[in-house]
Write an enzyme that holds these catalytic residues in place. Structure first.
Site, PDB file in Angstrom:
ATOM      1  N   HIS A 303      -5.176  -8.178   1.924  1.00  0.00           N
ATOM      2  CA  HIS A 303      -5.023  -7.089   0.924  1.00  0.00           C
ATOM      3  C   HIS A 303      -6.562  -7.037   0.218  1.00  0.00           C
ATOM      4  O   HIS A 303      -7.862  -6.160   0.675  1.00  0.00           O
ATOM      5  CB  HIS A 303      -3.798  -6.907   0.348  1.00  0.00           C
ATOM      6  CG  HIS A 303      -4.300  -5.856  -0.596  1.00  0.00           C
ATOM      7  ND1 HIS A 303      -3.378  -4.375  -0.910  1.00  0.00           N
ATOM      8  CD2 HIS A 303      -4.563  -5.120  -2.046  1.00  0.00           C
ATOM      9  CE1 HIS A 303      -3.282  -3.667  -2.153  1.00  0.00           C
ATOM     10  NE2 HIS A 303      -5.016  -4.131  -2.636  1.00  0.00           N
ATOM     11  N   GLU A 304      -7.031  -8.087  -1.073  1.00  0.00           N
ATOM     12  CA  GLU A 304      -7.991  -8.288  -1.376  1.00  0.00           C
ATOM     13  C   GLU A 304      -9.160  -8.156  -0.269  1.00  0.00           C
ATOM     14  O   GLU A 304     -10.616  -7.945  -0.796  1.00  0.00           O
ATOM     15  CB  GLU A 304      -8.069  -8.950  -2.252  1.00  0.00           C
ATOM     16  CG  GLU A 304      -6.736  -9.216  -2.823  1.00  0.00           C
ATOM     17  CD  GLU A 304      -6.822  -7.865  -4.241  1.00  0.00           C
ATOM     18  OE1 GLU A 304      -7.973  -7.072  -4.390  1.00  0.00           O
ATOM     19  OE2 GLU A 304      -6.005  -7.489  -4.699  1.00  0.00           O
ATOM     20  N   HIS A 307     -10.559  -5.389   0.381  1.00  0.00           N
ATOM     21  CA  HIS A 307     -11.235  -4.556  -0.291  1.00  0.00           C
ATOM     22  C   HIS A 307     -13.106  -3.903  -0.237  1.00  0.00           C
ATOM     23  O   HIS A 307     -13.873  -3.571  -0.904  1.00  0.00           O
ATOM     24  CB  HIS A 307     -10.944  -4.465  -1.650  1.00  0.00           C
ATOM     25  CG  HIS A 307      -9.737  -3.725  -2.113  1.00  0.00           C
ATOM     26  ND1 HIS A 307      -9.429  -2.622  -1.459  1.00  0.00           N
ATOM     27  CD2 HIS A 307      -8.452  -4.148  -2.533  1.00  0.00           C
ATOM     28  CE1 HIS A 307      -8.646  -2.014  -2.541  1.00  0.00           C
ATOM     29  NE2 HIS A 307      -7.605  -3.362  -3.018  1.00  0.00           N
ATOM     30  N   ASP A 316      -7.351   1.991  -2.151  1.00  0.00           N
ATOM     31  CA  ASP A 316      -5.673   2.075  -3.000  1.00  0.00           C
ATOM     32  C   ASP A 316      -5.635   3.034  -2.711  1.00  0.00           C
ATOM     33  O   ASP A 316      -5.417   3.792  -3.995  1.00  0.00           O
ATOM     34  CB  ASP A 316      -5.566   0.676  -4.038  1.00  0.00           C
ATOM     35  CG  ASP A 316      -6.086  -0.464  -4.078  1.00  0.00           C
ATOM     36  OD1 ASP A 316      -5.244  -1.189  -3.129  1.00  0.00           O
ATOM     37  OD2 ASP A 316      -6.521  -1.039  -4.725  1.00  0.00           O
ATOM     38  N   TYR A 319       0.405   2.616  -2.684  1.00  0.00           N
ATOM     39  CA  TYR A 319       0.971   1.256  -2.768  1.00  0.00           C
ATOM     40  C   TYR A 319       2.493   0.664  -2.001  1.00  0.00           C
ATOM     41  O   TYR A 319       3.008   1.714  -3.000  1.00  0.00           O
ATOM     42  CB  TYR A 319       1.088   0.564  -4.452  1.00  0.00           C
ATOM     43  CG  TYR A 319       0.113   0.235  -4.862  1.00  0.00           C
ATOM     44  CD1 TYR A 319      -1.126  -1.085  -4.484  1.00  0.00           C
ATOM     45  CD2 TYR A 319      -0.632   1.287  -6.269  1.00  0.00           C
ATOM     46  CE1 TYR A 319      -2.073  -0.921  -5.600  1.00  0.00           C
ATOM     47  CE2 TYR A 319      -1.803   1.154  -6.370  1.00  0.00           C
ATOM     48  CZ  TYR A 319      -2.711  -0.131  -6.049  1.00  0.00           C
ATOM     49  OH  TYR A 319      -3.987  -0.755  -6.722  1.00  0.00           O
TER      50      TYR A 319
END
Length: 353
Positions: A303-304, A307, A316, A319
């Site tokens: 996920h990170e 980014h 985002d 969520y």
């Protein structure tokens, strides 16, 4: 962090623009001056007002009333978008306690300094709008569990205001992304104990496995339920984008110098600054997450990593698995840009073909 203070301001000293209303809640934005010099901070005042007869519940992290950890503004310079450079946070799906209540007829006002989050060093005419969107932006359940007035909107925004900024760079300059610090591929740590380092080593290995599996699936041009669950109906352009994203994510885990910082004490999973690859800050929820599976340590790193602007530049928009799956149906273009959608595709739990 950003400078924010609740409180009132002399309206006579500001220029403001009318608000857009969304299901009884309106947003407006104002500034003290129409023209700013190179030494001036870019400060805006944002007001949310409940224009209805019932309490309004709005998701806290989509308001500017605390630390700003997502993009909450749409900024352009001479008509061209100015990218957000602040924090991107991985969170769990919101609960009733994550909503801010604004009582009937009441307003909340906050001051935000924007130039820490958006590059306003180039001279030009800027347009600034408070603008946020989420499938869970409003709640129909109060923190006590009582059902309140149902909200349908997923967007809250003000009208745009314009301001002329004389920056440190001349009009027409091109804002260049920071060049990643050179370094050998590998993993380093900051503020991590020995046991945390061991967990992170395992999490990075798990994230690499997820990335490798995702690249293999997309490289085989599969379009089965695993793809459509998280990215929506097949479209050649969107599919190509997702494939490029995972190739870049895999390359980052395999070849880039990654730093994991364990100093965060916030309750969410992790965060990054998109213009500062490849440093990932892990927080409290990360340590209690499983190594693999839904909302896992490995998945959090995927996920990170997505980014970073030099990787996939995701945002985002939603969520949690439920919201991400709904986003794939309602807005597949946003799903392709949603970090949690990439995480859940990589985690593939429960497994889909």
């Amino acid at each position: 962090m950003n400078l924010k203070h609740l409180g009132g301001f002399a309206l006579a000293a500001t220029f403001s623009f009318g608000a857009y209303a969304a299901d009884g809640l309106s947003a407006s934005i104002s500034m003290d001056k129409r023209a700013l010099g190179p030494r001036d901070d870019v400060v805006v005042h944002v007001t949310l007002t409940n224009t209805s007869a019932v309490p309004q519940y709005v998701l806290k992290w989509h308001t500017p009333f605390g630390d700003i950890e997502e993009s909450l503004f749409s900024v352009t310079r001479d008509g061209a978008p100015v990218p957000y450079e602040g924090m991107h946070v991985k969170r769990a799906a919101p609960t009733a306690a994550d909503y801010y209540v604004i009582q009937p007829g009441k307003s909340h006002k906050v001051t935000v300094e924007l130039s820490q989050m958006y590059n306003m060093s180039i001279s030009g005419d800027y347009s600034i709008r408070y603008s946020t969107k989420s499938p869970k932006l409003f709640s129909n359940v109060d923190p006590a569990g009582k059902v309140v007035d149902k909200k349908q909107s997923d967007t809250l925004q003000s009208e745009a205001l314009t301001v002329s900024i004389e920056g440190t760079l001349p009009r027409g300059s091109v804002a260049k992304a920071p060049t990643p610090t050179p370094g050998a591929a590998g993993l380093s740590f900051n503020r991590c104990t020995a046991s945390q380092q061991a967990d992170i080593n395992s999490a990075v290995s798990t994230a690499q496995g997820m990335s490798n599996d995702s690249v293999a699936y997309l490289g085989a041009n599969k379009t089965g339920p695993r793809y459509t669950k998280w990215f929506g109906t097949y479209d050649a352009g969107r599919y190509s984008t997702v494939k490029a994203h995972f190739n870049a994510i895999k390359d980052a885990f395999d070849t880039k110098p990654i730093t994991v910082d364990c100093g965060c004490k916030k309750t969410y999973y992790a965060y990054v600054y998109p213009t500062q690859p490849y440093t990932i800050y892990v927080c409290k929820a990360f340590w209690s997450a499983p190594m693999a599976g839904t909302d896992s340590k490995g998945g959090t790193l995927v996920h990170e990593m997505s980014h970073f602007n030099v990787v996939a530049g995701t945002d985002d928009h939603a969520y949690g698995q439920s919201a991400a799956a709904s986003l794939a149906i309602s807005n597949p273009a946003q799903a392709v840009d949603n970090a949690d959608s990439h995480e859940y595709f990589g985690e593939n739990t429960p497994a889909l073909q």
